[in-house]
Design a protein around this motif. Structure first.
Motif, mmCIF file in Angstrom:
data_model
loop_
_atom_site.group_PDB
_atom_site.id
_atom_site.type_symbol
_atom_site.label_atom_id
_atom_site.label_comp_id
_atom_site.label_asym_id
_atom_site.label_seq_id
_atom_site.Cartn_x
_atom_site.Cartn_y
_atom_site.Cartn_z
ATOM 1 N N ASN A 68 -2.194 -11.706 48.435
ATOM 2 C CA ASN A 68 -1.740 -13.022 47.959
ATOM 3 C C ASN A 68 -2.627 -14.123 48.538
ATOM 4 O OD1 ASN A 68 -0.303 -15.339 47.205
ATOM 5 N ND2 ASN A 68 1.642 -14.248 47.307
ATOM 6 N N PRO A 69 -3.703 -14.488 47.845
ATOM 7 C CA PRO A 69 -4.626 -15.517 48.366
ATOM 8 C C PRO A 69 -3.960 -16.859 48.595
ATOM 9 C CG PRO A 69 -5.614 -14.311 46.535
ATOM 10 C CD PRO A 69 -4.176 -13.917 46.578
ATOM 11 N N ARG A 70 -3.058 -17.251 47.711
ATOM 12 C CA ARG A 70 -2.397 -18.547 47.866
ATOM 13 C C ARG A 70 -1.524 -18.589 49.113
ATOM 14 N NH1 ARG A 70 -0.513 -20.359 41.727
ATOM 15 N NH2 ARG A 70 -2.639 -20.426 40.816
ATOM 16 N N ALA A 71 -0.811 -17.501 49.348
ATOM 17 C CA ALA A 71 0.003 -17.437 50.561
ATOM 18 C C ALA A 71 -0.887 -17.463 51.800
ATOM 19 C CB ALA A 71 0.861 -16.175 50.555
ATOM 20 N N SER A 72 -2.055 -16.845 51.711
ATOM 21 C CA SER A 72 -3.003 -16.853 52.826
ATOM 22 C C SER A 72 -3.456 -18.271 53.137
ATOM 23 C CB SER A 72 -4.216 -15.982 52.487
ATOM 24 O OG SER A 72 -3.821 -14.674 52.175
ATOM 25 N N ASP A 73 -3.774 -19.030 52.084
ATOM 26 C CA ASP A 73 -4.177 -20.419 52.285
ATOM 27 C C ASP A 73 -3.044 -21.226 52.920
ATOM 28 O OD1 ASP A 73 -6.728 -20.089 51.239
ATOM 29 O OD2 ASP A 73 -6.071 -20.473 49.184
ATOM 30 N N ALA A 74 -1.822 -20.947 52.471
ATOM 31 C CA ALA A 74 -0.675 -21.693 52.981
ATOM 32 C C ALA A 74 -0.412 -21.415 54.454
ATOM 33 C CB ALA A 74 0.572 -21.359 52.160
ATOM 34 N N THR A 75 -0.735 -20.213 54.906
ATOM 35 C CA THR A 75 -0.512 -19.861 56.313
ATOM 36 C C THR A 75 -1.669 -20.281 57.216
ATOM 37 O OG1 THR A 75 -1.432 -17.649 55.915
ATOM 38 C CG2 THR A 75 0.953 -17.909 55.727
ATOM 39 N N ARG A 115 -8.331 -18.660 56.809
ATOM 40 C CA ARG A 115 -9.560 -19.108 56.147
ATOM 41 C C ARG A 115 -9.985 -18.043 55.149
ATOM 42 N NH1 ARG A 115 -13.586 -20.341 60.855
ATOM 43 N NH2 ARG A 115 -14.880 -21.017 59.079
ATOM 44 N N THR A 116 -9.492 -18.181 53.942
ATOM 45 C CA THR A 116 -9.716 -17.169 52.910
ATOM 46 C C THR A 116 -11.205 -16.935 52.653
ATOM 47 O OG1 THR A 116 -7.635 -17.840 51.862
ATOM 48 C CG2 THR A 116 -9.151 -16.505 50.556
#
Length: 230
Positions: A203-210, A213-214
């Motif tokens: 989940n890239p979006r969840a990664s950005d939210a947490t 650094r994607t």
């Protein structure tokens, strides 16, 4: 039988059928392999088995690299083979400086090529398949231009004996592969980067939210893939 229960039963039957088909295909493949081995006695000779093992180790290194790309959320990279070719040219071109420096040059070349793709995908959000196809085309053109379509050979004074070392009947390539498997396992299961890579891939979006650094994680995944293919 109510609809939810019927849907659940149908899904269970489909899953069972799928796994049953997989088992049948594996059994047929194994039977075909046994038949081919019986019909080709040379396949089971010591030299043939060692040759197969060496080839499988090289393919396994590429598969390890591809695993990091797949886990990062990208299906695959069609440029890994061309990357290996480019790193091989870098190796051959620097064998006159010593085998250690030549190996280092090959690995650095492979890491640089793959990391650049990861940077474009991670930071610019480019399509991974398109980027890998573009990289394949560019590498093919550059290699053809550099070599002129001719083969490149090691320097006359190059001592490549360390790369031909054997431990018993097994070539050093197999042990390099086994070491790479251990390193990959540690990275994926014991490091913060590994955990971040799984999250970015799922989940890239969840990664950005947490706060992950994607882009950096994606670049790192491709760089590791390049290191294994170098």
């Amino acid at each position: 039988m109510n609809k939810p229960m019927a849907s659940t039963l149908r899904a269970s039957l489909l899953t069972a059928n799928w796994f049953g088909c997989q088992s049948l295909l594996r059994l047929l493949a194994f039977a075909a392999l046994c038949w081919y081995a019986a019909e080709t006695p040379e396949l089971l000779t010591k030299s043939s088995l060692i040759s197969i093992l060496d080839s499988a180790a090289l393919i396994g290194l590429v598969a390890l690299g591809m695993a990091f790309i797949t886990i990062s959320g990208n299906l695959l990279s069609v440029a890994l083979g061309a990357t290996m070719g480019a790193s091989s040219i870098a190796f051959m071109a620097t064998t006159g400086l010593g085998v250690s420096l030549a190996v280092f040059a090959a690995i650095v070349t492979s890491i640089a090529i793959s990391a650049l793709q990861g940077w474009v995908i991670g930071y610019l959000r480019a399509n991974a398949i398109v980027v890998s196809i573009a990289a394949l085309s560019l590498l093919t053109g550059i290699v053809t231009q550099v070599t002129g379509g001719a083969g490149i050979f090691a320097a006359a004074n190059a001592d490549l004996s360390p790369l031909k070392m054997e431990f018993g009947p097994v070539n050093i390539t197999v042990f390099v592969f086994l070491a790479a498997v251990c390193i990959a396992q540690v990275i994926l299961s014991r490091t913060t980067f590994g955990y971040a890579l799984y999250l970015v891939g799922s989940n890239p979006r969840a990664s950005d939210a947490t706060g992950i650094r994607t882009g950096a994680v994606m670049t790192g995944a491709y760089a590791i893939a390049g290191a294994f293919c170098g």
